[in-house]
Design an enzyme around this catalytic site. Sequence first.
Site, PDB file in Angstrom:
ATOM      1  N   ASP A  48     -37.741  13.106  -4.470  1.00  0.00           N
ATOM      2  CA  ASP A  48     -38.973  13.855  -4.788  1.00  0.00           C
ATOM      3  C   ASP A  48     -39.066  14.230  -6.265  1.00  0.00           C
ATOM      4  OD1 ASP A  48     -36.875  15.618  -4.377  1.00  0.00           O
ATOM      5  OD2 ASP A  48     -38.132  17.195  -3.514  1.00  0.00           O
ATOM      6  N   GLY A 140     -31.833  23.434   7.144  1.00  0.00           N
ATOM      7  CA  GLY A 140     -32.534  22.363   6.438  1.00  0.00           C
ATOM      8  C   GLY A 140     -33.716  21.842   7.246  1.00  0.00           C
ATOM      9  N   ASP A 198     -41.996  20.410   2.656  1.00  0.00           N
ATOM     10  CA  ASP A 198     -41.911  21.151   3.908  1.00  0.00           C
ATOM     11  C   ASP A 198     -43.284  21.627   4.375  1.00  0.00           C
ATOM     12  OD1 ASP A 198     -39.375  20.848   3.016  1.00  0.00           O
ATOM     13  OD2 ASP A 198     -38.927  22.984   2.813  1.00  0.00           O
TER      14      ASP A 198
HETATM   15  P1  ADP Z   1     -34.957  26.838   5.980  1.00  0.00           P
HETATM   16  O1  ADP Z   1     -34.242  25.565   5.628  1.00  0.00           O
HETATM   17  O2  ADP Z   1     -34.747  27.201   7.417  1.00  0.00           O
HETATM   18  O3  ADP Z   1     -36.382  26.820   5.564  1.00  0.00           O
HETATM   19  P2  ADP Z   1     -34.888  28.888   4.020  1.00  0.00           P
HETATM   20  O4  ADP Z   1     -33.772  29.610   3.351  1.00  0.00           O
HETATM   21  O5  ADP Z   1     -35.852  28.137   3.172  1.00  0.00           O
HETATM   22  O6  ADP Z   1     -34.224  27.962   5.125  1.00  0.00           O
HETATM   23  O7  ADP Z   1     -35.747  29.918   4.850  1.00  0.00           O
HETATM   24  C1  ADP Z   1     -35.139  30.789   5.752  1.00  0.00           C
HETATM   25  C2  ADP Z   1     -35.733  32.174   5.569  1.00  0.00           C
HETATM   26  O8  ADP Z   1     -37.102  32.177   6.004  1.00  0.00           O
HETATM   27  C3  ADP Z   1     -35.053  33.208   6.426  1.00  0.00           C
HETATM   28  O9  ADP Z   1     -33.920  33.742   5.767  1.00  0.00           O
HETATM   29  C4  ADP Z   1     -36.156  34.248   6.591  1.00  0.00           C
HETATM   30  O10 ADP Z   1     -36.252  35.049   5.439  1.00  0.00           O
HETATM   31  C5  ADP Z   1     -37.414  33.402   6.658  1.00  0.00           C
HETATM   32  N1  ADP Z   1     -37.757  33.094   8.050  1.00  0.00           N
HETATM   33  C6  ADP Z   1     -37.875  31.876   8.602  1.00  0.00           C
HETATM   34  N2  ADP Z   1     -38.205  31.951   9.913  1.00  0.00           N
HETATM   35  C7  ADP Z   1     -38.308  33.264  10.203  1.00  0.00           C
HETATM   36  C8  ADP Z   1     -38.594  34.011  11.410  1.00  0.00           C
HETATM   37  N3  ADP Z   1     -38.827  33.402  12.558  1.00  0.00           N
HETATM   38  N4  ADP Z   1     -38.597  35.352  11.309  1.00  0.00           N
HETATM   39  C9  ADP Z   1     -38.335  35.974  10.144  1.00  0.00           C
HETATM   40  N5  ADP Z   1     -38.047  35.332   9.012  1.00  0.00           N
HETATM   41  C10 ADP Z   1     -38.020  34.001   9.017  1.00  0.00           C
HETATM   42 MG    MG Z   2     -37.056  26.534   3.550  1.00  0.00          MG
END
Ligand code: ADP
Ligand code: MG
Length: 407
Positions: A48, A140, A198
Site C-alpha cells: 500500500d 489484524g 480497513d
Molecule cells: P484492530 O486490528 O483490531 O483494528 P486496533 O488497535 O486498530 O486493532 O483497534 C483496536 C481498538 O479499537 C481497541 O483497542 C478499542 O479501542 C477499539 N475497539 C474496537 N472494537 C471495539 C469494541 N467492540 N468496543 C470498544 N472498543 C473497540
Molecule cells: Mg485497526
Amino acid sequence: MSNIVMESWTLEEGTRKATELFESAYGYSPEALHSAPGRVNVIGEHTDYNGGFALPMALPHRTYAAVSQRDDRIVRLVSAQEEGVREVNLDEVDTHDSKNPVEGWPAYVVGVAWALEQQGRGKMPGLDLAIDSCVPFGAGLSSSAALECAVAVAWDALMAQTDNWISMMTTTKGRKELVDACISAENEIAGAPTGGMDQAASMRCRAGAVILLDSKDASIRHIPFDLESVGLEMLVIDTRAPHRLADGQYANRRGTCEVAAKKLGVEYLASLTRDTDLSALNEEEQKRARHVITETARTLDFVELLEDGALTDERLGLIGSLMTASHESLRADYEVTVPELDIAVETALEYGAVGARMTGGGFGGSAIALVRKHQASAIMDEITKRFAKEDFNQPHFLHARPSAPAN
Ligand code: ADP
Ligand code: MG
C-alpha cells in the site's frame, strides 16, 4: 485439546446482544441497529505504501451498534468489550495531539462525528450507543474500522431522516466520503495511523467479492470471489503471538522501500516489473524491492484468475499457489513473519489447504488458509496441536467468506 473457534453472529444474535446491552445501560429501547464487518487481506501485503494493490474481503464477523438519537450533543457509550458507560460532549472533541484528547475507545466513535462535521455537514446530534462485537481486537482483523464504520452509518441513517441531509450510505460517492470520515477519525482523534484499506473494505465490500484497492488513488474494483458456491472457505488463524519487538520495523521497511525507489528513479516500487535490474541496490534493498514487485504481480495475477472464469480446481490451484508464494516472499524477502505465522501456514498446506499466507503487517497477527470446508476441522486440529507442541499461545480460528458491507 479442542479448537477455539470465534464464531460469527447472525444478524439476529448481534441485534439481540447490542439491544440488550443498550436496554440494560440506558433503561429504554434503541431506535436503530447498524453493523459493520472486520476484514482480512487476501493478497497484496506491504504494497500500500509502495503504490501497489491490496485485495481485502469483509469478514462475516461484525461490530453491532444499537443507537438512539439525543436532542443534545452528548454521546453516551457502552461496549460489551470495555468497562463502564462513557460520556463525551461532541463540542469538546479535540484532536489526539491536543491538550484534551478523547481517551480510549470512545475516540473511534466520536471521531466519526467530528470528521463528518469537518466535511462541512453541520452539527451532528448526540447519541446513546451500545456496542457489541465478534470481531477480535488487535488480531489484524480491523475491529477499529468495524467500530468506526458501524457508527458512521448509524449517524448517516439518523441524519437522513431530517430534511437537510442526503443519505450517504446509499450512494457510492457517499460511502467514499464515509470512508474518509472514518479514516480521519482514526488518524486524528484516536491518533492511530491507518492507511485506509480497513475502512474501504468495511464500508464498500460486497458479499461474495473481494475488493481490488489501488493505493495510488484509493479507487476500488469489486471482483467476484464466491467461495460458498465451490465449497470453500477462508480459514483465519489468529496466532495470538505475543508482540515481539516489532516497533520500528514498519517504519524501517517503509524507509528502505523509499530509498530503493529513489535509487531506481521511480516514485513507487510497485510501478516496476519483474525484469527490472536491481543491481544498483544493496542486498537488503534488493530483497525488499523484490517482494514489492513480485507481490504486485501476484495480486494482479490473482485478480486475472478470478476474472477469467469459474473457480475450477485448476484455477483454484493457481490462486492457492499465489497465496503461498506471497507468504514465502514475506518470510524470505520482506522478513516480517514469525514462527507462529510460518508454522500455521506450513501446517495448513500440509493438511490440504489450497493456499495459505500470513495476512496484515506481520510480526504476529493472523494467517489465512483457503480450504475446502470439509477439511477445515482437520487443519484446525493439526494447527492447534502443533502450536501446543511448540509452546505457542493457543490459536483462535474464524470461518470466513467474503461478506456484506456496513449497513
Ligand atoms: P484492530 O486490528 O483490531 O483494528 P486496533 O488497535 O486498530 O486493532 O483497534 C483496536 C481498538 O479499537 C481497541 O483497542 C478499542 O479501542 C477499539 N475497539 C474496537 N472494537 C471495539 C469494541 N467492540 N468496543 C470498544 N472498543 C473497540
Ligand atoms: Mg485497526
